[in-house]
Design a protein around this motif. Structure first.
Motif, PDB file in Angstrom:
ATOM      1  N   ASN A  71       0.849  -1.186   0.000  1.00 17.74           N
ATOM      2  CA  ASN A  71       0.000   0.000   0.000  1.00 17.74           C
ATOM      3  C   ASN A  71       0.889   1.242   0.000  1.00 17.74           C
ATOM      4  OD1 ASN A  71      -1.650   2.242   0.774  1.00 17.74           O
ATOM      5  ND2 ASN A  71      -3.184   0.778   1.502  1.00 17.74           N
ATOM      6  N   LEU A  72       1.108   1.792  -1.189  1.00 19.27           N
ATOM      7  CA  LEU A  72       2.022   2.933  -1.311  1.00 19.27           C
ATOM      8  C   LEU A  72       1.552   4.154  -0.546  1.00 19.27           C
ATOM      9  CD1 LEU A  72       3.222   2.849  -5.028  1.00 19.27           C
ATOM     10  CD2 LEU A  72       4.361   1.980  -2.988  1.00 19.27           C
ATOM     11  N   ASN A  73       0.264   4.431  -0.554  1.00 16.96           N
ATOM     12  CA  ASN A  73      -0.226   5.622   0.157  1.00 16.96           C
ATOM     13  C   ASN A  73       0.001   5.510   1.655  1.00 16.96           C
ATOM     14  OD1 ASN A  73      -1.144   7.210  -2.060  1.00 16.96           O
ATOM     15  ND2 ASN A  73      -2.818   5.751  -2.300  1.00 16.96           N
ATOM     16  N   THR A  74      -0.232   4.322   2.220  1.00 21.07           N
ATOM     17  CA  THR A  74      -0.028   4.116   3.650  1.00 21.07           C
ATOM     18  C   THR A  74       1.433   4.288   4.031  1.00 21.07           C
ATOM     19  OG1 THR A  74      -1.929   2.648   3.828  1.00 21.07           O
ATOM     20  CG2 THR A  74      -0.243   2.444   5.542  1.00 21.07           C
ATOM     21  N   LYS A  76       3.789   5.752   2.370  1.00 20.77           N
ATOM     22  CA  LYS A  76       4.223   7.124   2.086  1.00 20.77           C
ATOM     23  C   LYS A  76       3.933   8.019   3.288  1.00 20.77           C
ATOM     24  CE  LYS A  76       3.117  10.929  -1.035  1.00 20.77           C
ATOM     25  NZ  LYS A  76       2.304  11.332  -2.191  1.00 20.77           N
ATOM     26  N   GLN A  77       2.735   7.929   3.844  1.00 29.24           N
ATOM     27  CA  GLN A  77       2.381   8.745   5.012  1.00 29.24           C
ATOM     28  C   GLN A  77       3.222   8.357   6.233  1.00 29.24           C
ATOM     29  OE1 GLN A  77       0.608  11.514   4.813  1.00 29.24           O
ATOM     30  NE2 GLN A  77       0.557  10.988   2.634  1.00 29.24           N
ATOM     31  N   ILE A  86       9.402  13.162   0.550  1.00 29.07           N
ATOM     32  CA  ILE A  86       9.168  12.546  -0.753  1.00 29.07           C
ATOM     33  C   ILE A  86       9.969  13.321  -1.801  1.00 29.07           C
ATOM     34  CG2 ILE A  86       7.424  11.902  -2.461  1.00 29.07           C
ATOM     35  CD1 ILE A  86       7.297  10.467   0.381  1.00 29.07           C
ATOM     36  N   ASP A  89       7.216  11.744  -6.363  1.00 31.66           N
ATOM     37  CA  ASP A  89       5.904  11.248  -5.963  1.00 31.66           C
ATOM     38  C   ASP A  89       5.546   9.968  -6.731  1.00 31.66           C
ATOM     39  OD1 ASP A  89       3.615  11.201  -4.439  1.00 31.66           O
ATOM     40  OD2 ASP A  89       2.845  13.106  -5.157  1.00 31.66           O
ATOM     41  N   ILE A  90       4.476   9.338  -6.337  1.00 28.03           N
ATOM     42  CA  ILE A  90       4.059   8.055  -6.915  1.00 28.03           C
ATOM     43  C   ILE A  90       3.902   8.184  -8.430  1.00 28.03           C
ATOM     44  CG2 ILE A  90       2.197   6.353  -6.992  1.00 28.03           C
ATOM     45  CD1 ILE A  90       1.655   7.024  -4.008  1.00 28.03           C
ATOM     46  N   GLN A  97       3.847   0.567  -9.528  1.00 24.67           N
ATOM     47  CA  GLN A  97       4.010   1.973  -9.194  1.00 24.67           C
ATOM     48  C   GLN A  97       5.091   2.084  -8.124  1.00 24.67           C
ATOM     49  OE1 GLN A  97      -0.035   2.954  -7.841  1.00 24.67           O
ATOM     50  NE2 GLN A  97      -0.152   4.317  -9.609  1.00 24.67           N
ATOM     51  N   PHE A  99       7.437   5.301  -5.564  1.00 26.60           N
ATOM     52  CA  PHE A  99       7.824   6.671  -5.244  1.00 26.60           C
ATOM     53  C   PHE A  99       9.203   6.617  -4.607  1.00 26.60           C
ATOM     54  CE2 PHE A  99       5.752   5.272  -1.340  1.00 26.60           C
ATOM     55  CZ  PHE A  99       6.563   5.772  -0.337  1.00 26.60           C
ATOM     56  N   SER A 113       5.115  -1.079  -5.498  1.00 24.84           N
ATOM     57  CA  SER A 113       4.007  -2.011  -5.327  1.00 24.84           C
ATOM     58  C   SER A 113       3.495  -2.390  -6.701  1.00 24.84           C
ATOM     59  CB  SER A 113       2.888  -1.373  -4.505  1.00 24.84           C
ATOM     60  OG  SER A 113       1.903  -2.327  -4.178  1.00 24.84           O
TER      61      SER A 113
END
Length: 114
Positions: A71-74, A76-77, A86, A89-90, A97, A99, A113
Motif C-alpha cells: 500500500n504505497l499511500n499508507t 508514504k504517510q 518525498i 511522488d508516486i 508503481q 515513489f 508495489s
C-alpha cells in the motif's frame, strides 16, 4: 513466494551504456538481463533482483535501494510522519508503481508495489 512489506526488494543502478553493462555483468558474474525499452534493463541470478537505468547525467550515487509495500499511500504517510521527505511522488512503470523518498540524512530510497 510473494513480496514482504518493508524488506529490501530490488536495487537499481545507473549506467551510461546499457549494452556495455550487460556484457560486463554477464561475462563477470553470469547475470541474465531483460530489456524494458531502450533505457532500462532488469537483471537476475545476482542474489537480489535489480536493474540498470540509462542516464546521461554524472553518476554520483549509482544505486537505488527499492523496498516493497503493498500500500504505497499508507507507507508514504508513514515515511513522512517518521521524518522522511518525498523526492519523487508516486508514478507508474511497467509492472507497478513507486515513489522515492529521502531519509533524514538525505539518502534516497524507493518503495514499489504492483
Amino acid at each position: 513466494m510473494g513480496q514482504t512489506n518493508n524488506h529490501i526488494d530490488y536495487i537499481e543502478f545507473k549506467a551510461h551504456d546499457l549494452e556495455a553493462i550487460k556484457q560486463f555483468y554477464t561475462k563477470a558474474f553470469g547475470w541474465k538481463f531483460t530489456a524494458y525499452g531502450p533505457d532500462y534493463c532488469a537483471f537476475e541470478y545476482s542474489g537480489i533482483a535489480g536493474g540498470f537505468e540509462k542516464t546521461t547525467q554524472p553518476i554520483v550515487n549509482g544505486v537505488l535501494v527499492v523496498l516493497y509495500h503493498n500500500n504505497l499511500n499508507t507507507i508514504k504517510q508513514t515515511i513522512i510522519k517518521a521524518g522522511g521527505s518525498i523526492s519523487v511522488d508516486i508514478f507508474s512503470f511497467p509492472g507497478g508503481q513507486r515513489f522515492h523518498f529521502l531519509d533524514p540524512s538525505g539518502n534516497e530510497l524507493a518503495v514499489w508495489s504492483e
